[in-house]
Motif scaffolding. Structure first.
Motif, PDB file in Angstrom:
ATOM      1  N   PHE A  66       0.846  -1.193   0.000  1.00 37.98           N
ATOM      2  CA  PHE A  66       0.000   0.000   0.000  1.00 37.98           C
ATOM      3  C   PHE A  66       0.881   1.243   0.000  1.00 37.98           C
ATOM      4  N   ASN A  67       0.294   2.373  -0.391  1.00 32.75           N
ATOM      5  CA  ASN A  67       1.008   3.641  -0.447  1.00 32.75           C
ATOM      6  C   ASN A  67       0.397   4.621   0.556  1.00 32.75           C
ATOM      7  N   LEU A  68       1.236   5.173   1.418  1.00 34.30           N
ATOM      8  CA  LEU A  68       0.770   6.231   2.309  1.00 34.30           C
ATOM      9  C   LEU A  68       0.697   7.566   1.573  1.00 34.30           C
ATOM     10  N   ASN A  69       1.700   7.809   0.728  1.00 38.15           N
ATOM     11  CA  ASN A  69       1.730   8.985  -0.138  1.00 38.15           C
ATOM     12  C   ASN A  69       2.686   8.684  -1.280  1.00 38.15           C
ATOM     13  N   ASP A  70       3.040   9.721  -2.043  1.00 40.43           N
ATOM     14  CA  ASP A  70       3.912   9.496  -3.192  1.00 40.43           C
ATOM     15  C   ASP A  70       5.307   9.050  -2.774  1.00 40.43           C
ATOM     16  N   MET A  83       4.473  -8.878   9.971  1.00 41.83           N
ATOM     17  CA  MET A  83       5.430  -7.803   9.717  1.00 41.83           C
ATOM     18  C   MET A  83       4.718  -6.595   9.127  1.00 41.83           C
ATOM     19  N   ILE A  84       5.150  -5.424   9.547  1.00 38.91           N
ATOM     20  CA  ILE A  84       4.750  -4.181   8.885  1.00 38.91           C
ATOM     21  C   ILE A  84       6.026  -3.429   8.534  1.00 38.91           C
ATOM     22  N   ARG A  85       6.043  -2.851   7.340  1.00 44.07           N
ATOM     23  CA  ARG A  85       7.278  -2.234   6.840  1.00 44.07           C
ATOM     24  C   ARG A  85       6.930  -0.992   6.019  1.00 44.07           C
ATOM     25  N   PHE A  86       7.813   0.007   6.126  1.00 47.91           N
ATOM     26  CA  PHE A  86       7.634   1.242   5.360  1.00 47.91           C
ATOM     27  C   PHE A  86       8.925   1.542   4.601  1.00 47.91           C
ATOM     28  N   ASN A  87       8.754   1.815   3.303  1.00 48.66           N
ATOM     29  CA  ASN A  87       9.878   2.182   2.441  1.00 48.66           C
ATOM     30  C   ASN A  87       9.721   3.637   2.013  1.00 48.66           C
ATOM     31  N   PHE A  88      10.814   4.351   1.992  1.00 48.13           N
ATOM     32  CA  PHE A  88      10.750   5.766   1.598  1.00 48.13           C
ATOM     33  C   PHE A  88      11.960   6.139   0.758  1.00 48.13           C
TER      34      PHE A  88
END
Length: 841
Positions: free
Chosen positions: A785-789, A836-841
Motif C-alpha cells: 500500500f502507499n501512504l503517499n507518493d 510484519m509491517i514495513r515502510f519504504n521511503f
C-alpha cells in the motif's frame, strides 16, 4: 603475525576512507565562507536565501583571494563583488535562476569520439545524444544530479552548476568490462531466481517472488527452497548440500568469509535481507576463484550502485525490528547503513516462544544437567543484533572503492536457582556469539577489456560461554575464536565477444583458538593453531557466437603450510544446447578445505551451539578434500521448465567428531569419508506474470566409510533418501500469496539396547533405523500500500507448519540420575505465525 597484519589492515581501511572522503567531499557554502574570511581578513555580506543549500568542494589553500572568488563564481553560479578591501557582497548573478540550461558532448574516454543515444537524465527531464554525442537539456534544477547512462558504459553523474554557461562541456564516460552472456534460465523455481551457464543459481532479492513460510527474503532460507539444498535440523546455520555438513559450505558476504551466519543460534539469517542485492549459489562446478566449501559456495552481495537520493526502510516483526538507509554523500559516493535488533527481551511473542523451545529444549537452559527436583525454575534473557555499513566511492569512471563492515551478536543469560544445604543459591550462566567482518576492495579499469581488483578483509568470530553447575559447585568456561585475514588480487581480461580469462592470487592467514577451563576438578586447556594458505588460479570462458555452447574451465592451486600439502583443483562447467528447448549440462570440481567444525561434548557451550571451529594440522585433523561430477538435462519452453541433474560426490578427510555422532562413536575420533549419489529434479510452470508453481524431488544415498569403526560402512547421519517440495504463488500489483509443503524421509538414528552405567550405553547397528517422515505446510501473504507518493508500505504475515505437525528432527539416548536409559527427542518448530509491517521511503 596475524595481529600485526590486522592492525595494518584497520589503519589502511580508515586512512583510505578518510582520504577518499576528503578528496571529493562537498560541504555547504555557508560553512566554507568563515574559513575564507579568517584567511584573507575579509567579510562576506549576503542574503541567506542566496547561499542556502549550495554545496561545493572547498577551494585549494594555494589560491589567492581573487582566485578563490573566481572559483566560487564558477562552482556556485553566484556573483562575488568586492565593495572595498574589507567587504565582499554575494549576489545572484545576472540571469541567475534556480533552473539551468546545460549542454555538452558525451564521448568515449578512450577513443574521445562522441557516442550516440546516450540517455541524459535529470529528475523527470531527459534527452538522448545525437550522432556526435551532443545534447541539450533545459530548465534543470540547480540542486539535482545529471545522469549519463549507456549500455556497456559506467553511469556518470554531474551537478548542473559544473556546466559552464559560456560553452558546452565534454563528458567522458568509461566502458564497463563486457562479460559474456550468462543467464540461460530465467524464473527458476520462482520470479527472481535465475540459472547461469556455469551451473550456479542467482537470486535477485529485489525481484524475488513470495516463498511459502517466509515473511521477508531471508538469504539462507531462500537457499533451502532450491532442489538439493536443505537443513536437516531446520536451521539457517546448518545447511546441508549433497551429504555435506554446514562447515563444508563457504559463505562470503561482499567477498569476506563469514564464520557465523545465523541469529537465534541458527533460526534466522545474520544478513539484513533488505540490503542484500544478489545471492549466488554453487553446488558444483564452482569458479576457480573460490576455494574451501567442498559442499557449496554461497556468495552474498550488497547493492553496488551509488545512491542518487536518500532512501530507506524500517520494519518490525514478531522477532526483531530493523532499518536501513542509503545516503548519497557526493555525486560519486554514498553510504549504506543498516541495523537490526531483536525485541525478544522486551516482548515474548508466540513466535519467540516457538523459537525458544526449538533452540533451547533439551539443553542446559531448559534441562540443566538432567538434574532432579533440587534445581528450581530459571529465568533466561536473550537478544541479538547486527549492524552493517558500506561506503561506495567512484574516484572516476576507472577507479572504484568499496568498504564494508558487519557485526553480528547473540547474547544469552540465564539465572539458575538450586537448593544446597537447605539454602537457595543462584548462578548466572552466559553464552555469547560475536562476528565482526570488515573489508576494503579497489577496482581499476585499465581499458574496456581489462580490469583488476584488490580485496583485503578481516573476519573475526568469537563463541564463549560460562556454565555454572550449582549442585556440583562447578564452573566451566569455554571459548572458540577464529581470526581470518585475507588478501586477493584478480585480473579479468575480456579477449573478445566469445572469450574471456580470469586469473588471480589469494593469501589467507587463519588463526583458531579453543580453550576450556574447569574449576572443580581444576583443569585448563588452550589450543591455538595458525595456518597460511597461498592460492593461485586461472579460468577461461567460451561462448559460441550463436550462444548455444558455454564452456568454463579453470585450475586452482593451493599450498597449505600447516599440513605441508599442495593441491591441484580443476573446475569444469559445460552447457550445450542440443535442441531448441533442450540443453545438456556437465559440471565437475575438485576442492579442499582446511577448517572444520567439531563437537567434543553435547553440553559444550550450554548445549546450544555445540560446534567449534578447528584447523587442519596434518595429524589428527586432516585436510578435507572432495571430488564431484554431475550431468544435467534442461527443458525450457514458454514458462514450462524441467531440470534433472544426477551427481556423484566423494568427500575424504572428514573426522567423526565433525559429523555429530550420538551413538557408540560419539567419543571416538577417527578419519573417514562419505559418498553422496543421487539426483535433483525440478518441474516449474509459470502462467503469465501472476501464477507460478513448482515441484522438486531429490533422491540421494549418503554413505559413511570409517575403517576403524565396526561396521566400517553405514548410512550417513544426513542420509535423507527422499525429499519432496511443492509450492505455488500468486503475484499482483498489491497482493502476493504463496503456499507450499515440504516432505522428506526421517533422519537415521541408532537404537540403544541398554545402559551399563551413566557413561556406557550398548547400541545396535549404527543408523539402522529412521525417524518418522517429516511433513510441513507453510504459507505467506503480503499486501502493498502507499501512504503517499514518497512512502510505501507492506503488511505481511506468514505461517510455518500450519498443521502443527510433530516433526522429530533428531533423537538420541542418555542415562538419567537413576541409571535408566532415557530417549531424548528434538522437535521441529510447531505452528509458528509471524506478522510484519514495513515502510519504504
Amino acid at each position: 603475525m596475524i595481529n600485526k597484519l590486522g592492525y595494518i589492515f584497520l589503519l589502511c581501511l580508515f586512512a583510505f576512507d578518510s582520504d577518499a572522503q576528503e578528496s571529493d567531499q562537498k560541504i555547504l557554502l555557508e560553512e566554507i565562507l568563515p574559513t575564507v574570511e579568517k584567511k584573507f581578513e575579509v567579510s562576506f555580506t549576503f542574503a541567506d536565501e542566496n547561499v542556502k543549500n549550495i554545496r561545493l568542494i572547498p577551494p585549494s589553500d594555494s589560491l589567492n583571494l581573487n582566485e578563490t572568488l573566481k572559483y566560487f563564481e564558477i562552482n556556485t553560479g553566484l556573483s562575488f563583488q568586492r565593495l572595498n578591501d574589507r567587504f565582499i557582497a554575494i549576489k545572484k548573478s545576472r540571469g541567475f535562476s534556480e533552473k539551468l540550461s546545460i549542454c555538452g558532448y558525451v564521448k568515449d574516454s578512450f577513443s574521445k569520439k562522441g557516442i550516440e543515444n546516450v540517455l541524459v537524465r535529470s529528475g523527470e527531464k531527459f534527452t538522448v545524444t545525437n550522432d556526435e554525442g551532443f545534447f541539450e537539456l533545459e530548465k534543470v534544477n540547480r540542486d539535482s544530479l545529471v545522469l549519463f547512462s549507456f549500455m556497456g558504459y559506467e553511469t556518470v553523474r554531474k551537478t548542473p552548476v559544473s556546466f559552464k554557461s559560456s560553452e558546452c562541456l565534454d563528458i567522458f564516460i568509461y566502458p564497463s568490462i563486457v562479460t559474456l552472456p550468462e543467464i540461460i534460465i530465467s524464473n527458476y523455481l520462482t520470479v527472481g531466481i535465475n540459472k547461469k551457464a556455469n551451473g550456479s543459481l542467482v537470486v535477485d532479492t529485489e525481484r524475488l517472488g513470495n516463498l511459502p513460510g517466509l515473511i521477508e527474503p531471508d538469504v539462507l532460507h531462500i537457499a533451502q527452497a532450491l532442489p538439493g539444498v536443505q537443513s536437516i535440523d531446520e536451521s539457517v546455520s546448518d545447511i546441508n548440500v549433497r551429504g555435506g555438513t554446514n562447515d563444508q559450505n563457504l559463505v562470503r558476504w561482499n567477498d569476506i568469509r563469514m564464520y557465523q551466519t545465523g541469529h537465534f543460534f541458527g533460526l534466522i539469517s545474520a544478513f539484513n535481507p533488505y540490503l542484500t542485492d544478489k545471492i549466488t549459489i554453487f553446488k558444483n562446478g564452482t569458479s576457480a576463484n573460490y576455494g574451501s566449501g567442498i559442499s557449496s559456495t554461497i556468495l552474498i552481495e550488497s547493492e553496488d550502485e551509488i545512491a542518487d537520493e536518500v532512501s530507506g526502510s524500517a520494519g518490525i516483526n514478531m522477532i526483531s525490528a530493523d532499518m536501513y538507509l542509503k545516503i548519497p554523500l557526493t555525486s560519486n559516493s554514498s553510504m549504506q547503513v543498516s541495523s537490526r535488533r531483536s525485541i525478544t527481551d522486551l516482548l515474548a511473542t508466540p513466535t519467540y516462544n516457538e523459537y525458544f523451545n526449538r533452540v533451547f529444549l533439551n539443553t542446559e537452559i531448559t534441562d540443566p544437567a538432567n538434574q532432579v527436583n533440587t534445581v528450581l525454575a530459571s529465568n533466561e534473557k536473550f537478544y541479538f543484533y547486527d549492524i552493517s555499513a558500506r561506503y561506495l566511492h567512484n574516484f572516476s569512471n576507472k577507479d572504484k572503492l568499496r568498504i564494508s563492515f558487519l557485526t553480528v551478536y547473540n547474547d544469552l543469560e540465564y539465572l539458575e536457582n538450586a537448593v544446597v544445604n537447605n539454602d537457595i543459591e543462584s548462578r548466572t550462566s552466559t553464552l555469547q556469539q560475536h562476528d565482526v567482518a570488515a573489508g576494503i576492495s579497489y577496482i581499476h579499469f585499465w581499458s574496456d577489456k581489462v580490469k583488476t581488483s584488490t580485496n583485503l578483509y578481516l573476519s573475526s568470530y568469537n563463541l564463549s560461554s560460562l556454565n555454572f553447575d550449582i549442585l556440583k559447585e562447578q564452573r566451566l568456561d569455554q571459548g572458540n575464536e577464529v581470526l581470518d585475514l585475507g588478501l586477493s588480487l584478480k585480473t579479468q581480461w575480456f579477449v573478445s565477444e566469445s572469450i574471456d580469462f580470469h586469473a588471480g592470487y589469494q593469501f589467507n592467514e587463519i588463526g583458531i583458538t579453543n580453550y576450556d577451563e574447569i574449576n572443580n576438578p581444576s583443569f585448563s586447556r588452550t589450543i591455538k593453531e595458525v595456518g597460511l594458505i597461498h592460492s593461485g588460479y586461472i579460468e577461461g570462458s567460451y561462448v559460441s557466437p550463436d550462444e548455444k555452447t558455454y564452456i568454463i574451465t579453470g585450475l586452482r592451486v593451493n599450498y597449505y603450510n600447516k599440513v605441508e600439502q599442495l593441491t591441484f583443483e580443476p573446475r569444469l562447467s559445460i552447457n550445450q544446447k542440443i535442441h531448441k528447448h533442450f540443453s545438456l549440462e556437465i559440471l565437475g570440481e575438485i576442492k579442499s578445505q582446511t577448517t572444520a567444525q567439531v563437537i567434543d561434548f553435547e553440553n559444550d557451550f550450554l548445549g546450544v551451539e555445540k560446534r567449534r571451529w578447528i584447523l587442519s594440522n596434518g595429524e589428527d585433523v586432516p585436510l578435507v578434500t572432495s571430488k564431484q561430477g554431475s550431468v544435467g538435462l534442461i527443458y525450457d519452453n514458454k514458462g514450462f521448465l524441467i531440470n534433472l541433474e544426477a551427481y556423484h560426490k566423494l568427500a575424504a578427510g572428514i573426522t567423526s567428531s565433525s559429523q555429530g555422532f550420538q551413538n557408540q562413536f560419539q567419543f571416538i575420533r577417527s578419519e573417514g569419508e562419505y559418498t553422496s549419489t543421487g539426483f535433483d529434479l525440478l518441474i516449474n510452470k509459470s502462467v503469465g506474470e501472476k501464477f507460478n508453481s513448482w515441484i522438486s524431488y531429490s533422491l540421494a544415498e549418503n554413505i559413511y566409510r570409517f575403517d576403524e569403526f565396526v561396521p566400517s560402512e553405514f548410512p550417513s547421519n544426513l542420509d535423507i533418501r527422499h525429499i519432496f517440495k511443492l509450492g505455488t504463488s500468486y503475484t499482483s500489483d498489491r497482493f502476493e500469496a504463496s503456499i507450499g509443503l515440504n516432505w522428506r524421509t526421517g533422519k537415521p538414528f541408532t537404537p540403544a539396547l541398554l545402559a551399563l552405567d551413566e557413561l556406557r550405553i550398548i547400541y545396535r547397528e549404527p543408523n539402522s533405523l529412521n525417524l518418522n517422515n517429516y511433513f510441513r505446510l507453510d504459507a505467506s501473504f503480503k499486501y502493498h500500500f502507499n501512504l503517499n507518493d514518497r512512502i510505501k508500505g507492506q503488511l505481511a504475515t506468514s505461517f510455518w507448519n500450519i498443521t502443527n505437525n510433530k516433526n522429530i528432527l533428531n533423537t538420541y539416548y542418555r542415562v538419567n540420575s537413576e541409571d535408566e536409559l532415557q530417549l531424548v527427542e528434538e522437535l521441529a518448530l510447531g505452528f509458528t505465525p509471524n506478522v510484519m509491517i514495513r515502510f519504504n521511503f
